[in-house]
Write a protein that holds these residues in place. Sequence first.
Motif, PDB file in Angstrom:
ATOM      1  N   ARG A  89       0.905  -1.149   0.038  1.00 50.77           N
ATOM      2  CA  ARG A  89       0.033   0.022   0.032  1.00 50.77           C
ATOM      3  C   ARG A  89       1.017   1.219   0.055  1.00 50.77           C
ATOM      4  O   ARG A  89       0.499   2.199  -0.647  1.00 50.77           O
ATOM      5  N   ALA A  90       1.879   1.272   0.805  1.00 48.47           N
ATOM      6  CA  ALA A  90       3.141   2.434   0.964  1.00 48.47           C
ATOM      7  C   ALA A  90       3.742   2.480  -0.483  1.00 48.47           C
ATOM      8  O   ALA A  90       3.821   3.731  -0.841  1.00 48.47           O
ATOM      9  N   TYR A  91       3.972   1.546  -0.978  1.00 51.88           N
ATOM     10  CA  TYR A  91       4.674   1.544  -2.326  1.00 51.88           C
ATOM     11  C   TYR A  91       3.652   2.047  -3.321  1.00 51.88           C
ATOM     12  O   TYR A  91       4.051   3.005  -4.287  1.00 51.88           O
ATOM     13  N   GLY A  92       2.426   1.630  -3.237  1.00 50.68           N
ATOM     14  CA  GLY A  92       1.641   2.032  -4.343  1.00 50.68           C
ATOM     15  C   GLY A  92       1.367   3.542  -4.331  1.00 50.68           C
ATOM     16  O   GLY A  92       1.219   4.233  -5.278  1.00 50.68           O
ATOM     17  N   ARG A  93       1.255   4.253  -3.097  1.00 54.01           N
ATOM     18  CA  ARG A  93       1.362   5.580  -2.954  1.00 54.01           C
ATOM     19  C   ARG A  93       2.518   6.206  -3.762  1.00 54.01           C
ATOM     20  O   ARG A  93       2.272   7.106  -4.376  1.00 54.01           O
ATOM     21  N   ARG A  94       3.534   5.977  -3.420  1.00 57.32           N
ATOM     22  CA  ARG A  94       4.700   6.368  -3.936  1.00 57.32           C
ATOM     23  C   ARG A  94       4.983   6.216  -5.543  1.00 57.32           C
ATOM     24  O   ARG A  94       5.133   7.209  -6.165  1.00 57.32           O
ATOM     25  N   LEU A  95       4.204   5.038  -5.862  1.00 57.26           N
ATOM     26  CA  LEU A  95       4.313   4.903  -7.342  1.00 57.26           C
ATOM     27  C   LEU A  95       3.137   5.835  -7.959  1.00 57.26           C
ATOM     28  O   LEU A  95       3.419   6.350  -9.312  1.00 57.26           O
ATOM     29  N   ASP A  96       2.276   6.181  -7.414  1.00 59.75           N
ATOM     30  CA  ASP A  96       1.225   6.949  -7.833  1.00 59.75           C
ATOM     31  C   ASP A  96       1.708   8.436  -7.957  1.00 59.75           C
ATOM     32  O   ASP A  96       1.394   9.300  -8.990  1.00 59.75           O
ATOM     33  N   GLY A  97       2.916   8.914  -7.153  1.00 65.60           N
ATOM     34  CA  GLY A  97       3.485  10.287  -7.170  1.00 65.60           C
ATOM     35  C   GLY A  97       4.713  10.232  -7.962  1.00 65.60           C
ATOM     36  O   GLY A  97       5.591  11.084  -7.976  1.00 65.60           O
ATOM     37  N   LEU A  98       5.069   9.245  -8.944  1.00 66.08           N
ATOM     38  CA  LEU A  98       6.032   9.145  -9.707  1.00 66.08           C
ATOM     39  C   LEU A  98       6.473  10.053 -10.474  1.00 66.08           C
ATOM     40  O   LEU A  98       7.533  10.575 -10.455  1.00 66.08           O
ATOM     41  N   PHE A  99       5.458  10.836 -11.025  1.00 68.26           N
ATOM     42  CA  PHE A  99       5.604  12.128 -11.987  1.00 68.26           C
ATOM     43  C   PHE A  99       5.072  13.356 -11.272  1.00 68.26           C
ATOM     44  O   PHE A  99       5.235  14.192 -11.950  1.00 68.26           O
ATOM     45  N   THR A 100       4.719  13.303  -9.904  1.00 71.28           N
ATOM     46  CA  THR A 100       4.109  14.553  -9.430  1.00 71.28           C
ATOM     47  C   THR A 100       4.729  14.824  -8.177  1.00 71.28           C
ATOM     48  O   THR A 100       4.771  16.073  -7.721  1.00 71.28           O
ATOM     49  N   ASP A 101       5.425  13.879  -7.439  1.00 68.04           N
ATOM     50  CA  ASP A 101       5.956  14.167  -6.096  1.00 68.04           C
ATOM     51  C   ASP A 101       7.409  15.111  -6.632  1.00 68.04           C
ATOM     52  O   ASP A 101       7.982  14.889  -7.451  1.00 68.04           O
ATOM     53  N   ASP A 102       7.689  15.918  -5.778  1.00 66.13           N
ATOM     54  CA  ASP A 102       8.870  16.607  -5.594  1.00 66.13           C
ATOM     55  C   ASP A 102       9.930  15.662  -5.560  1.00 66.13           C
ATOM     56  O   ASP A 102      10.312  14.996  -4.793  1.00 66.13           O
ATOM     57  N   PRO A 103      10.870  16.089  -6.522  1.00 70.11           N
ATOM     58  CA  PRO A 103      12.332  15.111  -6.365  1.00 70.11           C
ATOM     59  C   PRO A 103      13.253  15.958  -5.151  1.00 70.11           C
ATOM     60  O   PRO A 103      12.939  16.990  -4.728  1.00 70.11           O
ATOM     61  N   VAL A 104      14.050  14.813  -4.953  1.00 71.90           N
ATOM     62  CA  VAL A 104      15.217  15.676  -3.885  1.00 71.90           C
ATOM     63  C   VAL A 104      15.835  16.918  -4.438  1.00 71.90           C
ATOM     64  O   VAL A 104      16.272  16.912  -5.621  1.00 71.90           O
ATOM     65  N   PRO A 105      15.827  18.289  -3.827  1.00 75.94           N
ATOM     66  CA  PRO A 105      16.317  19.095  -4.214  1.00 75.94           C
ATOM     67  C   PRO A 105      17.592  19.429  -4.302  1.00 75.94           C
ATOM     68  O   PRO A 105      18.315  20.463  -3.723  1.00 75.94           O
ATOM     69  N   PHE A 106      18.575  18.610  -5.191  1.00 75.58           N
ATOM     70  CA  PHE A 106      19.856  18.834  -4.973  1.00 75.58           C
ATOM     71  C   PHE A 106      20.240  19.855  -5.763  1.00 75.58           C
ATOM     72  O   PHE A 106      19.605  20.197  -6.862  1.00 75.58           O
ATOM     73  N   ARG A 107      21.379  20.642  -5.610  1.00 76.85           N
ATOM     74  CA  ARG A 107      21.770  21.864  -5.891  1.00 76.85           C
ATOM     75  C   ARG A 107      22.478  21.719  -7.365  1.00 76.85           C
ATOM     76  O   ARG A 107      22.913  20.565  -7.729  1.00 76.85           O
ATOM     77  N   SER A 108      22.180  22.498  -8.248  1.00 80.16           N
ATOM     78  CA  SER A 108      22.718  22.481  -9.686  1.00 80.16           C
ATOM     79  C   SER A 108      24.022  23.060  -9.878  1.00 80.16           C
ATOM     80  O   SER A 108      24.494  23.846  -9.132  1.00 80.16           O
TER      81      SER A 108
END
Length: 256
Positions: A205-224
């Motif tokens: 269930r938890a993994y399913g939620r993460r997969l749902d956000g694969l293209f909408t969740d914010d990525p880790v904000p590493f510096r450019s």
Amino acid sequence: MKKILVVSAHPEPRSLNASLASFAAEELRAAGHEVQVCDLYAMKWKAAVDADDFPGHTADRRLQVMAASEQDTLAERLSPDIAAEQEKVRRADAVILQFPMWWFSAPAILKGWIDRVFTAGFGYGPAVPPPYSEGALAGRRALVSVTVGARESSFTDRGIHGRMADILHPVQHGLFWFTGMEPLEPFVVYDANDLPEDRFAATKRAYGRRLDGLFTDDPVPFRSLVGGDYDHDMRLLPGVEAPGTSGLDLHVRPRG
């Protein structure tokens, strides 16, 4: 519809990792996406880089891996197995790596997939955009799904194993972000050596939620690298970090 590559690295097809790879494929296909699963053990993937990877290299010359890989990548004459995997990555809108943590790293077969597939001229090097920015593989999402045998508390700032973010930094920052892919926060299953059915159901269930956000969740904000935070020697400029920030957190922009 998006195209997603799932790379799975566990020798047992009935393992938790194999189950999670299958679950991810099923969930993403049910959402309308196109999914390709690469089971590295089933493929008998060759892990070691050697001269056979580079048909343009001749035995009378010393093998310089970066130079040979760039030359044969740009000439489109890499060994067929590498070329096939590179095409899978090129087609993908997102890459998911599924693996068990062995000795604080990925299994050798997955490390070998990374070593051989992300050649100079494909994932990095002067012929492609600069690293740690809009790099060679920009526009793609990336997710690590990893299982560990130890409890979660042992992978914290005061835990004996160290922070999970630090342990996964070579993949999150050194592979994904280096090549321009946007890494999401990893999905980690702790205490995974003996997972009863109720915990496995909760994990899915938890993994399913993460997969749902694969293209909408914010990525880790590493510096450019090219965003003005680093000098010409690739050192972080003084004072750009929040007070008290140290270690690898220096290379993550403050959230919010």
